[in-house]
Design a protein around this motif. Structure first.
Motif, short mmCIF file in Angstrom:
data_model
loop_
_atom_site.label_atom_id
_atom_site.label_comp_id
_atom_site.label_asym_id
_atom_site.label_seq_id
_atom_site.Cartn_x
_atom_site.Cartn_y
_atom_site.Cartn_z
N THR A 1 0.37 -30.71 12.05
CA THR A 1 0.47 -29.44 11.34
C THR A 1 0.14 -29.62 9.87
O THR A 1 -0.60 -28.81 9.28
CB THR A 1 1.89 -28.86 11.49
N LEU B 1 -3.72 -30.28 9.52
CA LEU B 1 -4.49 -29.09 9.91
C LEU B 1 -4.34 -27.99 8.88
O LEU B 1 -5.31 -27.29 8.56
CB LEU B 1 -4.03 -28.59 11.29
N LYS B 2 -3.15 -27.83 8.31
CA LYS B 2 -2.94 -26.82 7.28
C LYS B 2 -3.74 -27.14 6.02
O LYS B 2 -4.35 -26.26 5.42
CB LYS B 2 -1.46 -26.67 6.95
N LEU C 1 -4.48 -24.73 14.27
CA LEU C 1 -3.18 -24.41 13.67
C LEU C 1 -2.63 -23.11 14.24
O LEU C 1 -1.46 -23.03 14.62
CB LEU C 1 -3.34 -24.31 12.15
#
Length: 75
Positions: free
Chosen positions: A47, A50-51, A65
């Motif tokens: 996470t 990907l963010k 995401l």
């Protein structure tokens, strides 16, 4: 220095493709294409990276995401 360590350096330095690759790698777990290193699944790290990539406009990272659902940010 391992391939994964270099990927981390690049991602932490802001390189969007490295961020997306690490996000995908931690999401799936398994064997990395970089030196055949084994990487454990880690939703929190997936996470995070990907963010970072999505925030820089990486479309695939944003889609991955989004596919994790609204609680992905909690990890």
């Amino acid at each position: 220095v391992t391939g994964i360590a270099l990927l981390h350096r690049s991602a932490d330095g802001g390189y969007v493709e490295a961020q997306a690759m690490l996000g995908q790698l931690y999401l799936d777990g398994g064997i990395s294409f970089v030196n055949d290193e084994i990487v454990a699944k880690d939703l929190g790290r997936a996470t995070h990276y990907l963010k970072l990539a999505a925030d820089q406009g990486h479309d695939e990272a944003a889609e991955l995401l989004a596919s994790l659902g609204p609680h992905a940010a909690d990890h």
